[in-house]
Scaffold this motif. Structure first.
Motif, PDB file in Angstrom:
ATOM      1  N   SER A 126      17.436 -16.548 109.102  1.00 51.60           N
ATOM      2  CA  SER A 126      17.607 -15.077 108.774  1.00 51.60           C
ATOM      3  C   SER A 126      16.454 -14.637 108.204  1.00 51.60           C
TER       4      SER A 126
ATOM      5  N   ARG B 260      28.246  -7.020 105.213  1.00 54.30           N
ATOM      6  CA  ARG B 260      27.386  -7.812 104.407  1.00 54.30           C
ATOM      7  C   ARG B 260      27.955  -9.109 104.454  1.00 54.30           C
ATOM      8  N   ALA B 261      29.270  -9.236 104.108  1.00 53.60           N
ATOM      9  CA  ALA B 261      30.159 -10.276 103.841  1.00 53.60           C
ATOM     10  C   ALA B 261      29.999 -11.260 105.577  1.00 53.60           C
TER      11      ALA B 261
ATOM     12  N   ARG C 151      26.814 -12.706 106.188  1.00 50.57           N
ATOM     13  CA  ARG C 151      26.785 -13.958 105.596  1.00 50.57           C
ATOM     14  C   ARG C 151      27.456 -15.029 106.275  1.00 50.57           C
ATOM     15  N   GLU C 152      28.702 -14.559 106.616  1.00 49.10           N
ATOM     16  CA  GLU C 152      29.590 -15.575 107.541  1.00 49.10           C
ATOM     17  C   GLU C 152      28.997 -16.000 108.574  1.00 49.10           C
TER      18      GLU C 152
ATOM     19  N   ALA D 116      25.537 -16.314 109.221  1.00 44.10           N
ATOM     20  CA  ALA D 116      24.571 -17.127 108.842  1.00 44.10           C
ATOM     21  C   ALA D 116      25.147 -18.496 108.368  1.00 44.10           C
ATOM     22  N   GLY D 117      26.092 -18.351 107.962  1.00 44.73           N
ATOM     23  CA  GLY D 117      26.763 -19.732 107.134  1.00 44.73           C
ATOM     24  C   GLY D 117      27.090 -20.510 108.525  1.00 44.73           C
TER      25      GLY D 117
ATOM     26  N   GLU E  74      19.102 -10.493  99.677  1.00 37.65           N
ATOM     27  CA  GLU E  74      20.611 -11.166  99.643  1.00 37.65           C
ATOM     28  C   GLU E  74      20.723 -11.899 100.949  1.00 37.65           C
ATOM     29  N   LEU E  75      20.352 -11.365 102.121  1.00 36.63           N
ATOM     30  CA  LEU E  75      20.769 -11.819 103.294  1.00 36.63           C
ATOM     31  C   LEU E  75      19.669 -12.773 104.150  1.00 36.63           C
ATOM     32  N   CYS E  76      18.402 -12.458 103.759  1.00 35.86           N
ATOM     33  CA  CYS E  76      17.310 -13.032 104.303  1.00 35.86           C
ATOM     34  C   CYS E  76      16.454 -14.255 103.586  1.00 35.86           C
TER      35      CYS E  76
END
Length: 257
Positions: free
Chosen positions: A71, A203-204, A207-208, A210-211, A228-230
């Motif tokens: 990310s 955002r959630a 994140r999902e 990315a997971g 938060e994301l990267c």
């Protein structure tokens, strides 16, 4: 833009991880015409006057590799070239020099409402945009209800999108993109539009994804979101790549004069 399988010996290699995106010595130029308007340019053309143009180098010799599952935030102030870089990765623009190699299915949220046909309804645009992103009709049929539910615009789905607000565009475009079978997601300030609860839902979802090991490339002015994301940040200033490393350090570099 070229498929990464076409890489040659001269292309930068990654020893441990498989690359999703290779940007190899990319340059992008634009012509800035000195006429103040299309009307002036047209009158000048009619009168046989040459319309002067100046070359503007938006990106100059930019190279980096983004591996599968990373990310990455591309950072820079307005006019730095970061959004141009994202458009080159997406294939909206072509580089004037160098090359860009991509592995996997890519979904790009580059401009709010881009790709939407204003005379078609939201429903019709879901099918149109999902097809552009590579989905078959059967896939779209199965995911249509989930796409509309995530966008939260059920009451307007059969309305022509020319009547949509920018926030409604964003909700539907984002929802279509994240419901495709994507490998790479490009996001350019898309989360700057909309209310706080929907932004947090987006955002959630990022994140999902990315997971799940998806590759993310994000352009944003929201430093909290980037942290938060990267994990990694690439800083571009006046078309030049000046930093590539941990996102917190990248933010500090971007803020330096």
């Amino acid at each position: 833009m070229t498929n990464v399988s076409e890489t040659t010996e001269s292309t930068p290699a990654v020893a441990e991880n498989k690359p999703s995106i290779i940007v190899d010595h990319v340059r992008k130029d634009f012509l800035l015409r000195k006429s103040h308007s299309f009307k002036e340019a047209f009158i000048g053309w009619i009168r046989g006057k040459e319309v002067k143009a100046k070359k503007f180098q938006a990106l100059d010799d930019v190279s980096f590799i983004i591996n599968e599952g990373e990310s990455v935030a591309i950072m820079g102030y307005n006019g730095s070239g970061k959004s141009t870089m994202l458009k080159l990765i997406s294939g909206v623009l072509e580089p004037d020099a160098g090359k860009i190699l991509i592995r996997g299915r890519l979904a790009g949220l580059i401009e709010v409402g881009a790709g939407f046909h204003p005379e078609l309804s939201g429903r019709e645009n879901v099918y149109l945009n999902a097809a552009i992103l590579g989905m078959q009709k059967e896939e779209i049929d199965k995911r249509f209800d989930d796409i509309v539910a995530f966008s939260e615009i059920e009451a307007f789905i059969d309305q022509e999108v020319k009547h949509y607000s920018s926030g409604m565009f964003m909700r539907l475009a984002f929802s279509v993109a994240i419901h495709t079978e994507l490998d790479i997601l490009l996001v350019d300030e898309i989360l700057s539009v909309g209310d706080a609860p929907f932004k947090e839902k987006c955002r959630a979802k990022i994140r999902e994804l990315a997971g799940q090991g998806k590759t993310m490339v994000i352009v944003s002015h929201d430093q909290r979101m980037m942290k938060e994301l990267c994990d990694r940040g690439i800083v571009i200033k006046k078309g030049k790549q000046v930093y590539d490393g941990p996102v917190a350090d990248a933010i500090e570099v971007m803020q330096q004069k």
